[in-house]
Design an enzyme around this catalytic site. Sequence first.
Site, PDB file in Angstrom:
ATOM      1  N   THR A  20       0.799  -1.771  -0.346  1.00 49.04           N
ATOM      2  CA  THR A  20      -0.233  -0.141   0.545  1.00 49.04           C
ATOM      3  C   THR A  20       0.973   1.767  -0.120  1.00 49.04           C
ATOM      4  O   THR A  20       0.117   2.372  -0.424  1.00 49.04           O
ATOM      5  CB  THR A  20      -0.641   0.174   0.817  1.00 49.04           C
ATOM      6  OG1 THR A  20      -0.709  -0.006   2.037  1.00 49.04           O
ATOM      7  CG2 THR A  20      -1.938  -0.888   1.287  1.00 49.04           C
ATOM      8  N   ASN A  84       7.404 -11.636  13.936  1.00 50.47           N
ATOM      9  CA  ASN A  84       9.108 -10.796  13.539  1.00 50.47           C
ATOM     10  C   ASN A  84       9.659 -10.621  13.969  1.00 50.47           C
ATOM     11  O   ASN A  84      11.115 -10.159  14.332  1.00 50.47           O
ATOM     12  CB  ASN A  84       8.490 -11.312  12.186  1.00 50.47           C
ATOM     13  CG  ASN A  84       8.283 -12.873  11.350  1.00 50.47           C
ATOM     14  OD1 ASN A  84       8.628 -13.669  12.019  1.00 50.47           O
ATOM     15  ND2 ASN A  84       7.983 -12.616  10.033  1.00 50.47           N
ATOM     16  N   TYR A 130      -8.652  -6.403  10.577  1.00 46.75           N
ATOM     17  CA  TYR A 130      -8.134  -5.167  10.874  1.00 46.75           C
ATOM     18  C   TYR A 130      -8.119  -5.165  12.507  1.00 46.75           C
ATOM     19  O   TYR A 130      -7.139  -5.065  12.954  1.00 46.75           O
ATOM     20  CB  TYR A 130      -8.537  -4.160  10.109  1.00 46.75           C
ATOM     21  CG  TYR A 130      -8.133  -2.798  10.021  1.00 46.75           C
ATOM     22  CD1 TYR A 130      -6.826  -2.885   9.872  1.00 46.75           C
ATOM     23  CD2 TYR A 130      -7.962  -1.809  10.817  1.00 46.75           C
ATOM     24  CE1 TYR A 130      -5.370  -1.554  10.218  1.00 46.75           C
ATOM     25  CE2 TYR A 130      -6.942  -0.723  11.124  1.00 46.75           C
ATOM     26  CZ  TYR A 130      -6.087  -0.366  10.873  1.00 46.75           C
ATOM     27  OH  TYR A 130      -5.280   0.418  11.149  1.00 46.75           O
ATOM     28  N   TYR A 144       5.289 -10.241  25.180  1.00 45.67           N
ATOM     29  CA  TYR A 144       7.475 -10.439  25.081  1.00 45.67           C
ATOM     30  C   TYR A 144       7.916  -9.752  25.884  1.00 45.67           C
ATOM     31  O   TYR A 144       8.452  -9.748  26.408  1.00 45.67           O
ATOM     32  CB  TYR A 144       7.977 -10.089  23.119  1.00 45.67           C
ATOM     33  CG  TYR A 144       7.998 -11.158  22.519  1.00 45.67           C
ATOM     34  CD1 TYR A 144       8.984 -11.406  22.102  1.00 45.67           C
ATOM     35  CD2 TYR A 144       6.401 -11.799  21.927  1.00 45.67           C
ATOM     36  CE1 TYR A 144       9.397 -12.291  20.988  1.00 45.67           C
ATOM     37  CE2 TYR A 144       6.920 -12.811  21.065  1.00 45.67           C
ATOM     38  CZ  TYR A 144       8.172 -12.885  20.617  1.00 45.67           C
ATOM     39  OH  TYR A 144       8.600 -13.852  20.192  1.00 45.67           O
TER      40      TYR A 144
END
Length: 312
Positions: A20, A84, A130, A144
């Site tokens: 985009t 990632n 979304y 995390y």
Amino acid sequence: MCDRFIAEGYHVIAMDNLITGDLKNIEHLFRHEHFEYYHHDVTKFVHVPDRLDYILHFASPASPIDYLKIPIQTLKVGALGTHNLLGLAKEKKARILIASTSEVYGDPLVHPQTEEYYGNVNTIGPRGVYDEAKRFQESITMAYHRFHGLETRIVRIFNTYGPRMRLNDGRVIPAFMGQALRGEDLTVFGDGSQTRSFCYVDDQVEGIYRLLLSDYALPVNIGNPHEITIRDFAEEIIKLTGTDQKIVFKPLPKDDPMQRQPDITKAREILGWEPQVGREEGMKKTFDYFRTLSREDLERKEHRDFSGRNRR
């Protein structure tokens, strides 16, 4: 964001698969010795050989037109892409800022929206691809942070506008301005009573920059709390552009939020931040940018495939 960090003396590595995005927005930086660009999809393994101090994860379609055309990619970048980049931050011992969105609040039952509000989201509706991608993104980021002790920051971005926006992407401001410049009537969905709060890009960047450098790990709303109905906003655009178009009404899309206004108490107290650019000033700057576009740009109807290449 790239411009701001370079101005602050950082070496910046930008990564985008252009699904985009548009290289025109950063081409002025290519000659800069402290700027690099990687054409890469972050849902694939991400490798950066050198030291990283900060990672800012903004990869995601943000326009309904985009994420409804590429729903799987939208979910993947929120899940796999975030995983990632959190792993990369862990490897590099870097601080990571995740760009979330006001859409985590869905069609809110609380107004204005505070960071403590859990939201009203239809998980299986068309917008869920979304909304839920961003909600998962926040969850895995906090996991995390708590489990690995990773330094994380989460910004919940409300409607933002300014120069370099893409026309014809379905968002309110470029849609209205594109229609006005083409001499078309302005399309309002529903009866126009739904509200939005628009934040100028310079204010948004300042808030994000301060949040990144803060020591606050929980989500923070960054947006402009000055609320306006879509119908009144359409009238403002007609006045700004000096056109005489009419406003036409179309059915409201499913699950379209009826209210959107950030509570920015945390941003004020923790970051010392609040918007400085009023809507009249910001909209004039944005309109001046759109007026520089060619007729071809104004008429272009973009269709993008997953390679990120444009197909007309």
